[in-house]
Design an enzyme around this catalytic site. Structure first.
Site, PDB file in Angstrom:
ATOM      1  N   LYS A   1      77.475  32.636 120.245  1.00 40.70           N
ATOM      2  CA  LYS A   1      75.706  32.410 120.110  1.00 40.70           C
ATOM      3  C   LYS A   1      75.780  30.981 119.158  1.00 40.70           C
ATOM      4  O   LYS A   1      74.089  30.340 120.424  1.00 40.70           O
ATOM      5  CB  LYS A   1      75.384  32.865 118.225  1.00 40.70           C
ATOM      6  CG  LYS A   1      75.613  34.868 118.087  1.00 40.70           C
ATOM      7  CD  LYS A   1      75.094  35.100 117.669  1.00 40.70           C
ATOM      8  CE  LYS A   1      75.594  35.190 115.933  1.00 40.70           C
ATOM      9  NZ  LYS A   1      77.454  35.893 115.939  1.00 40.70           N
TER      10      LYS A   1
ATOM     11  N   ARG B   1      71.077  40.130 109.365  1.00 36.07           N
ATOM     12  CA  ARG B   1      71.983  40.923 109.469  1.00 36.07           C
ATOM     13  C   ARG B   1      72.512  41.554 108.805  1.00 36.07           C
ATOM     14  O   ARG B   1      73.551  42.904 109.507  1.00 36.07           O
ATOM     15  CB  ARG B   1      73.206  40.190 108.880  1.00 36.07           C
ATOM     16  CG  ARG B   1      75.037  39.548 109.690  1.00 36.07           C
ATOM     17  CD  ARG B   1      75.384  38.575 108.816  1.00 36.07           C
ATOM     18  NE  ARG B   1      76.678  37.651 109.109  1.00 36.07           N
ATOM     19  CZ  ARG B   1      76.322  36.203 110.465  1.00 36.07           C
ATOM     20  NH1 ARG B   1      75.628  35.950 110.178  1.00 36.07           N
ATOM     21  NH2 ARG B   1      77.731  36.005 110.257  1.00 36.07           N
TER      22      ARG B   1
ATOM     23  N   ARG C   1      87.922  28.222 118.507  1.00 35.00           N
ATOM     24  CA  ARG C   1      87.326  27.650 117.249  1.00 35.00           C
ATOM     25  C   ARG C   1      88.099  26.692 116.221  1.00 35.00           C
ATOM     26  O   ARG C   1      87.497  25.618 115.670  1.00 35.00           O
ATOM     27  CB  ARG C   1      86.033  28.485 116.919  1.00 35.00           C
ATOM     28  CG  ARG C   1      85.004  27.800 116.095  1.00 35.00           C
ATOM     29  CD  ARG C   1      83.954  28.773 116.066  1.00 35.00           C
ATOM     30  NE  ARG C   1      83.863  30.241 115.240  1.00 35.00           N
ATOM     31  CZ  ARG C   1      82.956  30.368 114.620  1.00 35.00           C
ATOM     32  NH1 ARG C   1      82.044  31.250 115.421  1.00 35.00           N
ATOM     33  NH2 ARG C   1      83.249  31.794 113.674  1.00 35.00           N
TER      34      ARG C   1
ATOM     35  N   ARG D   1      86.753  25.730 110.012  1.00 33.68           N
ATOM     36  CA  ARG D   1      85.766  26.712 108.989  1.00 33.68           C
ATOM     37  C   ARG D   1      86.820  27.362 108.535  1.00 33.68           C
ATOM     38  O   ARG D   1      87.506  27.514 108.808  1.00 33.68           O
ATOM     39  CB  ARG D   1      84.876  27.714 109.791  1.00 33.68           C
ATOM     40  CG  ARG D   1      83.440  27.154 110.280  1.00 33.68           C
ATOM     41  CD  ARG D   1      82.271  28.816 111.252  1.00 33.68           C
ATOM     42  NE  ARG D   1      82.304  29.192 111.090  1.00 33.68           N
ATOM     43  CZ  ARG D   1      82.096  30.154 111.677  1.00 33.68           C
ATOM     44  NH1 ARG D   1      80.438  29.667 111.983  1.00 33.68           N
ATOM     45  NH2 ARG D   1      81.829  31.435 110.347  1.00 33.68           N
TER      46      ARG D   1
ATOM     47  N   ARG E   1      85.149  39.862 108.486  1.00 32.92           N
ATOM     48  CA  ARG E   1      83.866  39.359 109.097  1.00 32.92           C
ATOM     49  C   ARG E   1      83.897  41.303 111.028  1.00 32.92           C
ATOM     50  O   ARG E   1      82.441  41.630 110.363  1.00 32.92           O
ATOM     51  CB  ARG E   1      83.988  38.851 109.393  1.00 32.92           C
ATOM     52  CG  ARG E   1      83.840  37.306 108.620  1.00 32.92           C
ATOM     53  CD  ARG E   1      84.181  35.810 108.888  1.00 32.92           C
ATOM     54  NE  ARG E   1      83.950  35.220 109.548  1.00 32.92           N
ATOM     55  CZ  ARG E   1      84.047  34.218 110.753  1.00 32.92           C
ATOM     56  NH1 ARG E   1      85.012  34.128 110.950  1.00 32.92           N
ATOM     57  NH2 ARG E   1      83.114  33.533 111.183  1.00 32.92           N
TER      58      ARG E   1
HETATM   59  P1  AMP Z   1      78.234  32.463 110.447  1.00 33.55           P
HETATM   60  O1  AMP Z   1      77.734  31.429 110.914  1.00 33.55           O
HETATM   61  O2  AMP Z   1      76.841  33.383 111.202  1.00 33.55           O
HETATM   62  O3  AMP Z   1      79.381  33.031 111.001  1.00 33.55           O
HETATM   63  O4  AMP Z   1      77.886  32.952 109.315  1.00 33.55           O
HETATM   64  C1  AMP Z   1      79.053  32.786 108.379  1.00 33.55           C
HETATM   65  C2  AMP Z   1      79.085  33.540 106.681  1.00 33.55           C
HETATM   66  O5  AMP Z   1      77.911  32.975 105.890  1.00 33.55           O
HETATM   67  C3  AMP Z   1      78.751  34.557 107.322  1.00 33.55           C
HETATM   68  O6  AMP Z   1      80.264  35.589 107.647  1.00 33.55           O
HETATM   69  C4  AMP Z   1      78.140  35.287 105.596  1.00 33.55           C
HETATM   70  O7  AMP Z   1      78.849  35.545 104.772  1.00 33.55           O
HETATM   71  C5  AMP Z   1      77.082  34.388 105.666  1.00 33.55           C
HETATM   72  N1  AMP Z   1      75.634  34.286 106.352  1.00 33.55           N
HETATM   73  C6  AMP Z   1      75.634  33.740 107.236  1.00 33.55           C
HETATM   74  N2  AMP Z   1      74.346  34.548 107.367  1.00 33.55           N
HETATM   75  C7  AMP Z   1      74.271  35.381 106.308  1.00 33.55           C
HETATM   76  C8  AMP Z   1      72.792  36.554 106.602  1.00 33.55           C
HETATM   77  N3  AMP Z   1      72.167  36.865 107.012  1.00 33.55           N
HETATM   78  N4  AMP Z   1      73.606  38.006 105.762  1.00 33.55           N
HETATM   79  C9  AMP Z   1      74.326  37.231 104.873  1.00 33.55           C
HETATM   80  N5  AMP Z   1      75.378  36.778 105.246  1.00 33.55           N
HETATM   81  C10 AMP Z   1      75.366  35.557 105.857  1.00 33.55           C
END
Ligand code: AMP
Length: 190
Positions: free
Chosen positions: A14, A89, A128, A134, A146
């Site tokens: 994404k 999400r 990654r 990260r 996750r």
């Molecule tokens: P991402 O960069 O989208 O993989 O997000 C990294 C982390 O941020 C996720 O594993 C969650 O802990 C948190 N996070 C990101 N977006 C959301 C969301 N829409 N709702 C809840 N937690 C989120």
């Protein structure tokens, strides 16, 4: 204004695809994960609260991300739409998004879903981890959490959006360019 949701499991690509989509369609790219990581980096109160949840691979509370998104919608100008990446999400977040948009007579234009099989997720995230560093990419247990969270809480959104024809799936297996072409072929229709 168009409201696109970029959907898919962790590691689907994404973030990688968002840059080109944003440019081609003049969209504001809103990644809740990125917004949360910059809150952590700035040491804000919100960042401090979110840090432990994120680093364990759990979701942060719905209200936190809903508030961030609503604020960005209000403040952003000069674009033809938004590209939501990593939001919604949960079903509750999707319902909140419909309410936020509905207040202004708007709705989600389309969900662009990049799908990859579970076996590829681990491989992509391991790659990654060597580039981005990260914290939540670092351990296989956290990555597995996750993936489990995605299946339990996020995947039900497929049916939520499929019901009214807003859900569009792209095969995320292939080179970055191949996947990008599939996405553009779809998004050019909106
Ligand atoms: P991402 O960069 O989208 O993989 O997000 C990294 C982390 O941020 C996720 O594993 C969650 O802990 C948190 N996070 C990101 N977006 C959301 C969301 N829409 N709702 C809840 N937690 C989120």
């Amino acid at each position: 204004m168009k409201y696109f949701i970029l959907f898919g499991p962790p590691g689907a690509g994404k973030g990688t695809q968002a840059g080109a989509m944003k440019q081609r369609y003049n969209l504001c790219h809103l990644s809740t994960g990125e917004l949360l990581r910059s809150e952590i980096a700035s040491g804000s109160e919100l960042g401090l609260k979110a840090k432990a949840l994120i680093e364990a691979g759990n979701l942060v509370p719905d209200e936190v991300v809903e508030g961030m998104i609503e604020e960005r919608f209000r403040k952003t100008t000069g674009v033809d739409g938004f590209l939501l990446d990593g939001f919604p999400r949960t079903i509750a977040q999707a319902e909140a998004l419909d309410l936020i948009l509905g207040k202004n007579g708007k709705k989600v234009t389309a969900v662009v879903s990049i799908m990859i099989p579970d076996e590829l997720i681990g491989e992509r995230i391991a790659h990654r981890a060597t580039i981005e560093g990260r914290a939540d990419d670092a351990s296989p247990e956290i990555v597995q959490n996750r993936i489990n969270t995605y299946h339990a809480k996020t995947e039900p959104l497929v049916d939520f959006y499929r019901k009214d024809g807003r859900y569009h799936e792209i095969d995320g297996v292939g080179s970055i360019e191949e996947v990008q072409k599939r996405i553009f072929d779809l998004m050019d229709r909106f």
